[in-house]
Design a protein around this motif. Sequence first.
Motif, PDB file in Angstrom:
ATOM      1  N   SER A 236     -26.431 -73.018  61.224  1.00 23.31           N
ATOM      2  CA  SER A 236     -27.604 -73.246  60.582  1.00 23.31           C
ATOM      3  C   SER A 236     -27.345 -73.697  58.992  1.00 23.31           C
ATOM      4  O   SER A 236     -28.095 -74.641  58.528  1.00 23.31           O
ATOM      5  N   ILE A 239     -26.371 -77.594  59.121  1.00 21.67           N
ATOM      6  CA  ILE A 239     -27.412 -78.578  59.024  1.00 21.67           C
ATOM      7  C   ILE A 239     -28.415 -78.366  57.857  1.00 21.67           C
ATOM      8  O   ILE A 239     -28.834 -79.461  57.250  1.00 21.67           O
ATOM      9  N   GLY A 240     -28.598 -77.313  57.401  1.00 22.05           N
ATOM     10  CA  GLY A 240     -29.330 -76.903  55.901  1.00 22.05           C
ATOM     11  C   GLY A 240     -28.684 -77.558  54.968  1.00 22.05           C
ATOM     12  O   GLY A 240     -29.239 -77.983  53.895  1.00 22.05           O
ATOM     13  N   GLY A 242     -27.530 -80.467  55.240  1.00 21.18           N
ATOM     14  CA  GLY A 242     -27.868 -81.961  55.439  1.00 21.18           C
ATOM     15  C   GLY A 242     -26.817 -82.682  56.245  1.00 21.18           C
ATOM     16  O   GLY A 242     -26.715 -84.025  56.136  1.00 21.18           O
ATOM     17  N   LEU A 282     -16.769 -94.101  60.467  1.00 21.85           N
ATOM     18  CA  LEU A 282     -15.909 -94.667  59.690  1.00 21.85           C
ATOM     19  C   LEU A 282     -14.802 -93.851  58.927  1.00 21.85           C
ATOM     20  O   LEU A 282     -15.239 -92.490  58.714  1.00 21.85           O
ATOM     21  N   ASP A 284     -13.641 -93.721  56.043  1.00 20.50           N
ATOM     22  CA  ASP A 284     -13.669 -93.341  54.828  1.00 20.50           C
ATOM     23  C   ASP A 284     -14.534 -92.214  54.460  1.00 20.50           C
ATOM     24  O   ASP A 284     -15.672 -92.210  55.144  1.00 20.50           O
ATOM     25  N   GLY A 285     -13.939 -91.232  53.608  1.00 20.93           N
ATOM     26  CA  GLY A 285     -14.898 -89.972  53.146  1.00 20.93           C
ATOM     27  C   GLY A 285     -14.946 -89.127  54.394  1.00 20.93           C
ATOM     28  O   GLY A 285     -15.430 -88.098  54.169  1.00 20.93           O
ATOM     29  N   ARG A 288     -13.261 -85.799  53.265  1.00 16.26           N
ATOM     30  CA  ARG A 288     -13.853 -85.003  52.087  1.00 16.26           C
ATOM     31  C   ARG A 288     -15.317 -84.292  52.908  1.00 16.26           C
ATOM     32  O   ARG A 288     -15.487 -82.901  52.822  1.00 16.26           O
ATOM     33  N   ARG A 344     -33.375 -75.219  64.278  1.00 12.20           N
ATOM     34  CA  ARG A 344     -31.965 -74.834  64.147  1.00 12.20           C
ATOM     35  C   ARG A 344     -31.835 -73.568  63.041  1.00 12.20           C
ATOM     36  O   ARG A 344     -30.697 -72.696  62.969  1.00 12.20           O
ATOM     37  N   THR A 345     -32.853 -73.511  62.284  1.00 14.30           N
ATOM     38  CA  THR A 345     -32.788 -72.194  61.198  1.00 14.30           C
ATOM     39  C   THR A 345     -32.964 -70.807  61.889  1.00 14.30           C
ATOM     40  O   THR A 345     -32.565 -70.032  61.411  1.00 14.30           O
TER      41      THR A 345
ATOM     42  N   ASP B  97     -39.581 -78.556  56.572  1.00 15.46           N
ATOM     43  CA  ASP B  97     -38.519 -77.663  56.845  1.00 15.46           C
ATOM     44  C   ASP B  97     -37.298 -78.304  56.748  1.00 15.46           C
ATOM     45  O   ASP B  97     -36.586 -78.912  57.750  1.00 15.46           O
ATOM     46  N   SER B  98     -36.791 -78.592  55.399  1.00 12.24           N
ATOM     47  CA  SER B  98     -35.671 -79.437  55.158  1.00 12.24           C
ATOM     48  C   SER B  98     -34.417 -78.837  55.818  1.00 12.24           C
ATOM     49  O   SER B  98     -33.626 -79.473  56.204  1.00 12.24           O
ATOM     50  N   GLU B  99     -34.455 -77.371  55.586  1.00 16.85           N
ATOM     51  CA  GLU B  99     -33.273 -76.700  56.537  1.00 16.85           C
ATOM     52  C   GLU B  99     -33.043 -77.049  57.981  1.00 16.85           C
ATOM     53  O   GLU B  99     -31.985 -77.102  58.580  1.00 16.85           O
ATOM     54  N   ASN B 100     -34.106 -77.291  58.473  1.00 16.43           N
ATOM     55  CA  ASN B 100     -34.026 -77.740  59.988  1.00 16.43           C
ATOM     56  C   ASN B 100     -34.025 -79.194  60.332  1.00 16.43           C
ATOM     57  O   ASN B 100     -34.146 -79.600  61.332  1.00 16.43           O
ATOM     58  N   LEU B 101     -34.115 -79.859  59.065  1.00 18.02           N
ATOM     59  CA  LEU B 101     -34.053 -81.313  59.100  1.00 18.02           C
ATOM     60  C   LEU B 101     -35.291 -81.742  59.924  1.00 18.02           C
ATOM     61  O   LEU B 101     -35.149 -82.944  60.618  1.00 18.02           O
ATOM     62  N   ARG B 123     -31.467 -81.258  47.800  1.00 15.12           N
ATOM     63  CA  ARG B 123     -30.526 -82.119  47.706  1.00 15.12           C
ATOM     64  C   ARG B 123     -31.140 -83.583  47.854  1.00 15.12           C
ATOM     65  O   ARG B 123     -30.527 -84.563  47.603  1.00 15.12           O
ATOM     66  N   TYR B 125     -34.022 -85.655  50.694  1.00 10.99           N
ATOM     67  CA  TYR B 125     -34.291 -85.913  52.070  1.00 10.99           C
ATOM     68  C   TYR B 125     -35.010 -87.251  51.961  1.00 10.99           C
ATOM     69  O   TYR B 125     -35.690 -87.493  51.336  1.00 10.99           O
ATOM     70  N   LYS B 210     -37.918 -85.997  62.446  1.00  8.88           N
ATOM     71  CA  LYS B 210     -36.548 -85.721  62.176  1.00  8.88           C
ATOM     72  C   LYS B 210     -36.207 -86.189  60.700  1.00  8.88           C
ATOM     73  O   LYS B 210     -36.695 -87.472  60.590  1.00  8.88           O
ATOM     74  N   LEU B 212     -33.278 -86.676  57.336  1.00 12.12           N
ATOM     75  CA  LEU B 212     -32.090 -87.028  56.970  1.00 12.12           C
ATOM     76  C   LEU B 212     -31.834 -86.786  55.553  1.00 12.12           C
ATOM     77  O   LEU B 212     -32.852 -86.820  54.767  1.00 12.12           O
ATOM     78  N   PRO B 213     -30.670 -86.265  54.731  1.00 16.86           N
ATOM     79  CA  PRO B 213     -30.653 -86.172  53.506  1.00 16.86           C
ATOM     80  C   PRO B 213     -30.268 -87.805  53.135  1.00 16.86           C
ATOM     81  O   PRO B 213     -29.777 -88.456  53.651  1.00 16.86           O
ATOM     82  N   GLU B 216     -25.284 -90.814  49.963  1.00 20.22           N
ATOM     83  CA  GLU B 216     -24.828 -90.657  48.827  1.00 20.22           C
ATOM     84  C   GLU B 216     -24.939 -92.069  47.767  1.00 20.22           C
ATOM     85  O   GLU B 216     -24.965 -91.912  46.532  1.00 20.22           O
ATOM     86  N   VAL B 280     -21.629 -92.519  53.009  1.00 18.52           N
ATOM     87  CA  VAL B 280     -20.716 -91.711  51.857  1.00 18.52           C
ATOM     88  C   VAL B 280     -19.962 -92.657  51.041  1.00 18.52           C
ATOM     89  O   VAL B 280     -19.726 -94.086  51.238  1.00 18.52           O
ATOM     90  N   THR B 281     -19.915 -92.409  49.655  1.00 26.05           N
ATOM     91  CA  THR B 281     -19.480 -93.244  48.779  1.00 26.05           C
ATOM     92  C   THR B 281     -18.196 -94.199  49.089  1.00 26.05           C
ATOM     93  O   THR B 281     -18.204 -95.313  48.950  1.00 26.05           O
ATOM     94  N   GLU B 282     -17.140 -93.420  49.571  1.00 29.41           N
ATOM     95  CA  GLU B 282     -16.112 -93.988  50.171  1.00 29.41           C
ATOM     96  C   GLU B 282     -16.239 -95.349  50.897  1.00 29.41           C
ATOM     97  O   GLU B 282     -15.366 -96.358  50.961  1.00 29.41           O
ATOM     98  N   SER B 283     -17.267 -95.220  51.847  1.00 27.64           N
ATOM     99  CA  SER B 283     -17.463 -96.298  52.898  1.00 27.64           C
ATOM    100  C   SER B 283     -17.910 -97.445  52.337  1.00 27.64           C
ATOM    101  O   SER B 283     -17.957 -98.544  53.057  1.00 27.64           O
TER     102      SER B 283
END
Lengths: 461, 456
Positions: A236, A239-240, A242, A282, A284-285, A288, A344-345, B97-101, B123, B125, B210, B212-213, B216, B280-283
């Motif tokens: 959870s 996914i939470g 993100g 990819l 890259d990253g 991390r 999922r929560t 419900d961002s926790e569940n996306l 963060r 979404y 659905k 997504l966050p 970056e 992601v930033t690196e990509s």
Amino acid sequence: MEREKLIEESIKIVGKENVLSSETDLLLYGYDASLFRGKPDCIVLPGSTEEVSKIVKFAHEAGIHVLGRGSGTNLSGGTIPTQGGIIIHFSRMNKILEIDIENQRAVVEPGVFTLALKNALARYGYVYQPDPASEKVSTFGGNFGENSGGPHCLKYGVTTNHILGAEVVLSNGEVVQVGGKSLDNPGYDLTGLLVGSEGTLGIATKLILRIMPKPEAVKTMLAIYNSLEDAGKTVSAIIGDGIVPATLEMLDKLTIKAVEESIHAGFPLDAEAVLIIELDGLKDGMERLAERIMEICKKNNVREVKAAKNEAERMQLWAGRKGAFGAIARLRPNYLVCDGTVPRTKLPEVLAKVMEVGRKYELSIANVFHAGDGNLHPLILFDERNEEELRKVHLAGSEIMKLCADAGGTISGEHGIGTEKKKEMLFVFTPQDIRAMEKVKRAFDPEDLYNPGKVLPEVEA
Amino acid sequence: MSKTDKLFPKLKEMVGEANVIQDPEKLKAYAIDGKKPKVIVSPGTIDEVSKIVAYANQQHFIVIPRGNGTKMGMGGIPKKVNIILSTNRLNRITDSDSENLTLSAESGITLSEVQDSLAKLGRGYFLPLDPPFTNQATLGGIVATNSSGPKRLLYGAARDLIIGTKAVFPNGDMVISGGKTVKNVSGYDMCKLLIGSYGTLGILCEMTFKLLPLPEKEATLSLSFGKLEEADGFVRQLRISQLIPSSIEILNSIAVENMKYPRSMPQNGNYLVTVGLEGVTESIGRQVSEMSEMGKKNGVLETMTLDSDKHRAFWIALRNFSQGLSEKYPNFIGLKSNLLISKSGEMLGNYERIARESGIECAFICHAGNGILHSYILPGKNFRSRIESFVHFIGGLTSEAVKNEGNLVVESSPLSIKKKVDVWGQSRSDYLMVRRLKGQIDPAGILNTGRFVGGI
Ligand SMILES: Cc1cc2nc3c(=O)[nH]c(=O)nc-3n(C[C@H](O)[C@H](O)[C@H](O)COP(=O)(O)OP(=O)(O)OC[C@H]3O[C@@H](n4cnc5c(N)ncnc54)[C@H](O)[C@@H]3O)c2cc1C
């Protein structure tokens, strides 16, 4: 129509060698991977769309039931001929018709095994993403029928997201093309409607699939826990936060024990649960992101996180996951796989309740499942010769469905409704919802000839 | 009292006086292909939608659902327009419900309102859909027309993102499909049936998506080429690589000139390829440099990287291309071809040739990762006298698309053109099932009659 006549007519269409009708044959085709049994009138092995169409047309005129069958590995009684009739088995229609790299599509006959296509694609550096654990033997017809899932469906979506078109024989024998190699064909999304319809709306004789370049990099980790709850909370939390990894699979203690006894995947026997977390894409990253995941694991009391050091180690972990059902089958003579899915929560809470159900009925439950999707697979172990135990298994199974439904979830994430869960459909749907689905069934199959008695429960008109 | 006279008090009783418009002056603005509705009704709850539809079904009034009206010109000419059912009061986010996306929202809310609220959450979404009409389009309208945008390459379309729907069917039943779980095979996938059904089977009231966050980092790489073969060569190389762009667009110079974004092409530049990147930033940096190399190998004239503000402005201008166009060319004709992915560039070339031969000015924007090619006919003067040649041109492009396993849909056009072409392109073998489904679900034919494929 008399059975003799039916067999005779079938032989006229596909030839003597392609019609099976001995008592042994009828027994063999009377069961699948569920607990149900039935008996067909005969089994036909067509070699082409035209033959399928002719069989269906003949059956339509004579009012005979028709049931499509791949490998019979579905877990919900989807291929049980509950009302007799003809089984169309696709073992001869097993050719990969086209691998079209430029257009990112593959075209297959329904009898092709899922893994066979993947092996053929590997040469080109391409993949078909959905990966049911049964992929060695599951067919595309069956994947289409059940809208099958698998570990990598967390990131890439399930079968329906990867089937873009089909050639379909309607219940009167007519052949139509739905969808296609190109996207957004005008009209309703009939492909989307047919995927997961369990052979009750149409029989696919050709499927157009989406394929994609293999990801550049992959990283697979094994997170080991002393508590099932902590493993659930980690899922959870990931996914939470993100993060949608490529896979997020969970195996509990009983599963680990079974797997280690037969496959030796390297799961620690004293752990209460493990997670298989895979990242791909990819390079890259990626490190991390892996660290961020490890942080989350640590916050949730992980004992240890191990990364697969090479492809061999990675394959070993996956062999453990994919062989889990088979390994569990060695513990007791039978098991019932429940397929409840929850937001999922809700995972930690529902997992705890599932284990309570096991205690209540004094049944052993093993858990091995697609945790990142919230798709639980409690496997209830038993011996079907023990009638009292069998009775309890059905009660426990239904109770688990109910608690998934009550948690805002549903009664099947990937195995389908089939014969098994018709009654439980009313845990998640109102009679109005079912009546709307009946209209769809009537539009496709007004005489109710295709796989009758499946999916939809009886509701008042 | 006539049937229609009874309708007004009945609707008022259902939704309240303030939510029924019957003033003929006001109704004019809601005409579809010149056909004026009798009434506009704005229900505030799903229950009210259900009552309105059930009544209309009983009385055989034709109901046309409407969000913010950005796509009312799409589709065939309606048989009749009786009641327009506006979803503008169904505009709530019902479960975030961002926790569940996942997110559930009613159909009348605009996508941009949803995105704003998601961006502020934790963060940050987003709902990964980027269709045209960024600010006005409602979720219901987007989903009913299966509208999508450039980013579909990475994130998929509505069929990949929707996991639950609540819809009112023609008999007034509220029908639920799917739910809040990302996997679900309980019963038939009615969500798929409703997505892209143009309101002919049910009124979409609520949907679950659905999420997504937010990525970056985002950037756009923009490359100009002299020849189409070069642009296409670059795109082909990119498509088979392991790089993961979020969008790949090819624009011809007429499209670039007409876009509301100040991007001038270098001299000799005839085609612009823009690649969206997010992750992601690196990509990002690495992909930019590898793609720039690919550009060079394929004869690029100029390569530019757009970040943050410019990046955003560019994609908004691209998505809203047709909106911008309609100011200068109110009579423009918008066509959408769906093609084999590998034919994207080649077909753009074929279309351009046919346009040149017909003396027709055309802007082209191709989602080259998906095989979706948008063509915009810019009619210029003397529209009336050129109608025949436009119709002929559309026919030419359609057969070209069909030859390549695709099709062509007229997305926007003046009525005079609509009257002469089938806006849905070449008929398909599965329309047989489309008709049978419509017949079962909407036997009285009250929902959006006449606007969808095969005249249903
Ligand atoms: C050990 C084991 C592990 C499994 N793991 C997974 C897993 O990880 N994920 C998962 O989703 N499932 C899993 N399953 C379930 C099962 O393997 C899948 O449902 C699979 O897709 C079924 O394929 P099949 O060829 O055996 O189909 P069958 O069981 O033969 O048929 C399944 C359904 O599809 C219909 N059908 C078959 N062919 C056609 C056709 N041509 N046209 C229309 N309908 C057709 C049938 O009528 C039936 O309703 C597992 C099963 C086992 C036994």
